[in-house]
Write an enzyme that holds these catalytic residues in place. Sequence first.
Site, PDB file in Angstrom:
ATOM      1  NE  ARG A  71      -3.214   0.050   3.065  1.00 47.35           N
ATOM      2  CZ  ARG A  71      -2.756  -0.164   4.304  1.00 47.35           C
ATOM      3  NH1 ARG A  71      -1.966   0.724   4.896  1.00 47.35           N
ATOM      4  NH2 ARG A  71      -3.090  -1.252   4.960  1.00 47.35           N
ATOM      5  CE1 TYR A 125     -14.031  17.430 -14.023  1.00 47.72           C
ATOM      6  CE2 TYR A 125     -13.595  16.465 -11.879  1.00 47.72           C
ATOM      7  CZ  TYR A 125     -13.899  16.323 -13.215  1.00 47.72           C
ATOM      8  OH  TYR A 125     -14.056  15.077 -13.730  1.00 47.72           O
ATOM      9  CG  ASP A 197      -7.802  20.837 -10.769  1.00 51.84           C
ATOM     10  OD1 ASP A 197      -6.979  20.613 -11.685  1.00 51.84           O
ATOM     11  OD2 ASP A 197      -8.853  20.186 -10.629  1.00 51.84           O
ATOM     12  CE  LYS A 222      -9.688  14.508 -16.981  1.00 53.16           C
ATOM     13  NZ  LYS A 222     -10.080  15.539 -16.041  1.00 53.16           N
TER      14      LYS A 222
HETATM   15  C1  LIG Z   1     -11.013  15.466 -14.972  1.00 54.15           C
HETATM   16  C2  LIG Z   1     -10.665  16.503 -13.979  1.00 54.15           C
HETATM   17  C3  LIG Z   1     -10.487  16.173 -12.640  1.00 54.15           C
HETATM   18  C4  LIG Z   1     -10.734  14.804 -12.097  1.00 54.15           C
HETATM   19  O1  LIG Z   1      -9.878  13.848 -12.616  1.00 54.15           O
HETATM   20  P1  LIG Z   1     -10.366  12.300 -12.677  1.00 54.15           P
HETATM   21  O2  LIG Z   1      -9.092  11.580 -12.888  1.00 54.15           O
HETATM   22  O3  LIG Z   1     -11.320  12.231 -13.827  1.00 54.15           O
HETATM   23  O4  LIG Z   1     -11.015  11.976 -11.383  1.00 54.15           O
HETATM   24  C5  LIG Z   1     -10.114  17.180 -11.762  1.00 54.15           C
HETATM   25  N1  LIG Z   1      -9.946  18.440 -12.188  1.00 54.15           N
HETATM   26  C6  LIG Z   1     -10.115  18.793 -13.473  1.00 54.15           C
HETATM   27  C7  LIG Z   1      -9.905  20.206 -13.865  1.00 54.15           C
HETATM   28  C8  LIG Z   1     -10.492  17.843 -14.412  1.00 54.15           C
HETATM   29  O5  LIG Z   1     -10.702  18.204 -15.674  1.00 54.15           O
END
Ligand SMILES: *Cc1c(COP(=O)(O)O)cnc(C)c1O
Length: 409
Positions: A71, A125, A197, A222
């Site tokens: 873990r 988001y 973020d 992403k």
């Molecule tokens: C997609 C996204 C997330 C979340 O990511 P996941 O891997 O899909 O949980 C967080 N912040 C932004 C700006 C995003 O586009």
Amino acid sequence: MSDDASDRDERKPLTRLAQAGRKPEWTGMPGQPGAIVSPPVWRASTILYDDVAHLRKAAASSTHERLFYGRKGTPTAWSLADALTEMEPGAEGTMLFPSGVAAVACALMAVLKPGDTLLMVDSAYDPTRAFCKQILDSYGIETIFYVPTAVPLAVPLDGRRVRALFLESPGSLTFEVQDVPALTAWARANGIVTLMDNSWATPLYFPALPHGVDISILACTKYIVGHSDVMMGSVTANADWFATIRQTAYLFGQMVSPDDAWLAARGLRTLGVRLAQHQAGALAVAHWLKDQPEVARVLHPALPDCPGHAYWARDFSGSTGLFTFVLKGGDEAARAALIDGLAHFGIGYSWGGFESLALPIDPARYRSATSWKAEGPAIRLHIGLEDPADLIADLAAGLARFRAARDGG
Ligand SMILES: *Cc1c(COP(=O)(O)O)cnc(C)c1O
């Protein structure tokens, strides 16, 4: 990496991308010459010890990045985490999570306590917003949503214990760029921790910590992964916060699979060339769209119509593949006519892969401190690695379908 080490690190970001996280002890065999290039997949749950004394010693040690139990990771995940840390000058370390949402949630839980107030950007988001309302609320943590481009923040601080400021720049769906240096300076002066973020720009085009952010969060799903085949998130923090982030992640049992970490690390190596191509393609499509009579506005941080464009021009070293355009008039059916007939764009959530995507968006549902007023329906595009000429031709046919549907043709 300590502040001292990163201060001495004069390698350019692209060089770091190629070299980061490839420690000799993770790429070679003890006592043998030679090393493989990429740290391999180390799969593990149980770690075996020579004797009880060694087992006790491992359990008592709080050392990060040592084999202890599956873990807590293996060199595959540590290598990726280290590479992400090296991309953020001034970072102390990085923790990995099974999704971007898990990374956001854990970072918020790490910094907030019952009775605290969180300042959350209104263009966050949507699942981040939902976490505040559905989870933080129930723990007695208040969220105040603020206008993304406002400096200074017009929020009432009196009588509140404001603990954290959360930024997302540019914002989801509507792409407002924030004045990150001004907001983080204000937060620091008021004893408030800042989280950001940074999924859109990645540390390659916007290293968040050098702009005053304490805790930088990526949806690695992403652009870090980049191939639409792995879910992952990361939290990179400075020395003030990394130990807290790490401990919270451990206590929540957060980790990633070695196979996923390996795929993400493979994606990371080509981040520079991919982003350059996403950038060029998206700029070509965005500039073309801006001049079409069916298009009211293009919300792309590198274009002047985008709120906060001047902050982007001042602070970012590039733009990526994701932006929104607003149609002139038309309804849901006209928008669907445009999207449904596209040959080169997939219809679906997420973004950051090599393939282009088109998504109908309705930001009004996810705003409270601001209101979304638009000339018509909006579409968010992710521009992949295809030839932009094909994408533009596809969108031209789409706009013709939209016009026909809108004008009753
Ligand atoms: C997609 C996204 C997330 C979340 O990511 P996941 O891997 O899909 O949980 C967080 N912040 C932004 C700006 C995003 O586009």
